[in-house]
Design an enzyme around this catalytic site. Sequence first.
Site, PDB file in Angstrom:
ATOM      1  N   GLY A 143       0.783  -1.237   0.000  1.00  0.00           N
ATOM      2  CA  GLY A 143       0.000   0.000   0.000  1.00  0.00           C
ATOM      3  C   GLY A 143       0.813   1.285   0.000  1.00  0.00           C
ATOM      4  N   ASN A 153       1.627   3.009  -2.563  1.00  0.00           N
ATOM      5  CA  ASN A 153       0.967   3.939  -3.500  1.00  0.00           C
ATOM      6  C   ASN A 153      -0.309   4.519  -2.890  1.00  0.00           C
ATOM      7  OD1 ASN A 153       2.430   3.981  -6.261  1.00  0.00           O
ATOM      8  ND2 ASN A 153       2.501   1.842  -5.580  1.00  0.00           N
ATOM      9  N   LEU A 191      -4.268  -7.544  -6.832  1.00  0.00           N
ATOM     10  CA  LEU A 191      -3.818  -8.714  -7.585  1.00  0.00           C
ATOM     11  C   LEU A 191      -4.936  -9.524  -8.245  1.00  0.00           C
ATOM     12  CD1 LEU A 191      -0.885  -9.936  -5.318  1.00  0.00           C
ATOM     13  CD2 LEU A 191      -0.789  -8.617  -7.446  1.00  0.00           C
ATOM     14  N   LYS A 192      -6.173  -9.030  -8.193  1.00  0.00           N
ATOM     15  CA  LYS A 192      -7.265  -9.744  -8.857  1.00  0.00           C
ATOM     16  C   LYS A 192      -7.657  -9.002 -10.137  1.00  0.00           C
ATOM     17  CE  LYS A 192      -7.440 -12.720  -5.628  1.00  0.00           C
ATOM     18  NZ  LYS A 192      -6.716 -13.963  -5.888  1.00  0.00           N
ATOM     19  N   ASN A 226      -5.333   1.775 -13.473  1.00  0.00           N
ATOM     20  CA  ASN A 226      -4.412   0.752 -12.972  1.00  0.00           C
ATOM     21  C   ASN A 226      -2.974   1.244 -13.079  1.00  0.00           C
ATOM     22  OD1 ASN A 226      -3.591  -1.881 -12.057  1.00  0.00           O
ATOM     23  ND2 ASN A 226      -3.000  -2.362 -14.158  1.00  0.00           N
ATOM     24  N   HIS A 262       0.983  -0.063 -13.374  1.00  0.00           N
ATOM     25  CA  HIS A 262       1.746  -1.265 -13.754  1.00  0.00           C
ATOM     26  C   HIS A 262       3.246  -0.931 -13.777  1.00  0.00           C
ATOM     27  CE1 HIS A 262       2.301  -5.233 -15.464  1.00  0.00           C
ATOM     28  NE2 HIS A 262       3.205  -4.681 -16.255  1.00  0.00           N
ATOM     29  N   ASP A 275      -3.970  -5.378 -18.794  1.00  0.00           N
ATOM     30  CA  ASP A 275      -2.969  -4.338 -19.099  1.00  0.00           C
ATOM     31  C   ASP A 275      -3.064  -3.843 -20.549  1.00  0.00           C
ATOM     32  OD1 ASP A 275      -1.970  -4.775 -16.504  1.00  0.00           O
ATOM     33  OD2 ASP A 275      -0.553  -6.288 -17.207  1.00  0.00           O
TER      34      ASP A 275
HETATM   35  C1  GRF Z   1       3.288  -1.546  -7.634  1.00  0.00           C
HETATM   36  O1  GRF Z   1       4.555  -1.836  -8.139  1.00  0.00           O
HETATM   37  C2  GRF Z   1       2.254  -1.609  -8.730  1.00  0.00           C
HETATM   38  O2  GRF Z   1       2.747  -1.222  -9.968  1.00  0.00           O
HETATM   39  C3  GRF Z   1       1.918  -3.072  -8.767  1.00  0.00           C
HETATM   40  O3  GRF Z   1       1.950  -3.484  -7.422  1.00  0.00           O
HETATM   41  C4  GRF Z   1       2.830  -2.632  -6.684  1.00  0.00           C
HETATM   42  C5  GRF Z   1       2.068  -2.102  -5.501  1.00  0.00           C
HETATM   43  O4  GRF Z   1       2.893  -1.553  -4.516  1.00  0.00           O
HETATM   44  N1  GRF Z   1       0.690  -3.287  -9.468  1.00  0.00           N
HETATM   45  P1  GRF Z   1       2.257  -0.959  -3.182  1.00  0.00           P
HETATM   46  O5  GRF Z   1       1.356  -2.025  -2.574  1.00  0.00           O
HETATM   47  O6  GRF Z   1       1.493   0.263  -3.533  1.00  0.00           O
HETATM   48  O7  GRF Z   1       3.420  -0.657  -2.276  1.00  0.00           O
END
Ligand code: GRF
Length: 217
Positions: free
Chosen positions: A13, A15, A90-91, A107, A109, A150
């Site tokens: 988390g 981000n 992840l889903k 999303n 990536h 994606d």
């Molecule tokens: C990120 O690298 C994002 O691109 C990928 O999962 C990671 C999530 O990181 N889909 P966080 O949980 O926000 O630390």
Amino acid sequence: MSKRIAVLVSGNGSNLERLIELSRAGFIDGEISLVISSNEKAFALERAKRHSIPSRILHFNSRSCDAYSDVILQTIVDCEIDLIVLAGFLKILSGKIIERFRNRIINLHPSLIPSFCGKGMYGERLHRAVIESGVRITGATVHFVDGGTDTGPIILQEAVPVLCDDTVESLSGRVALVEHRLLPKAVSLFCKDRLTVRGKRVLITGGSYENSVVERL
Ligand code: GRF
């Protein structure tokens, strides 16, 4: 009007934390109103709690992707959400939610799409594949979600060099720093109604992107 944002997570988390920080600092004209996690052990839930943001745990429970997505859609509609952000979720979302929230699901990536993406391309496996392939440049992509994995319209991308002595840890760490800027920029542009989708292209409208506040992130 300030947008109501739901962030979907499965893990750390970091981000989510950036989005909370920047919305509360006024860089994003929106509020993180809900966090949904597919995993009860996700540290992202602890982050939501620390910031007093409501959260829900929605387990996949071996349902079909459509059935799981319908449960998420119901929760999102009940909470009057305007934008869904997938930040390490992840889903795969599918079915009704894709149409109902067309160009309203973002999303993140950790590569330059269309390279190193698609089913199974996530986490350490992705960064290992980048290093082993010998490419000199990777990066991060923020895109709208469509029916594929994606494949949706790309909002923003930024390159990250692959260094000769890179390990999965060092490379993913540098990509993460870029993600922590790129995702809030895209969310900020969305909240200002500055993203227009034309086919596969996303136009950034309404003023100079370079001079806008999001460039300062
Ligand atoms: C990120 O690298 C994002 O691109 C990928 O999962 C990671 C999530 O990181 N889909 P966080 O949980 O926000 O630390």
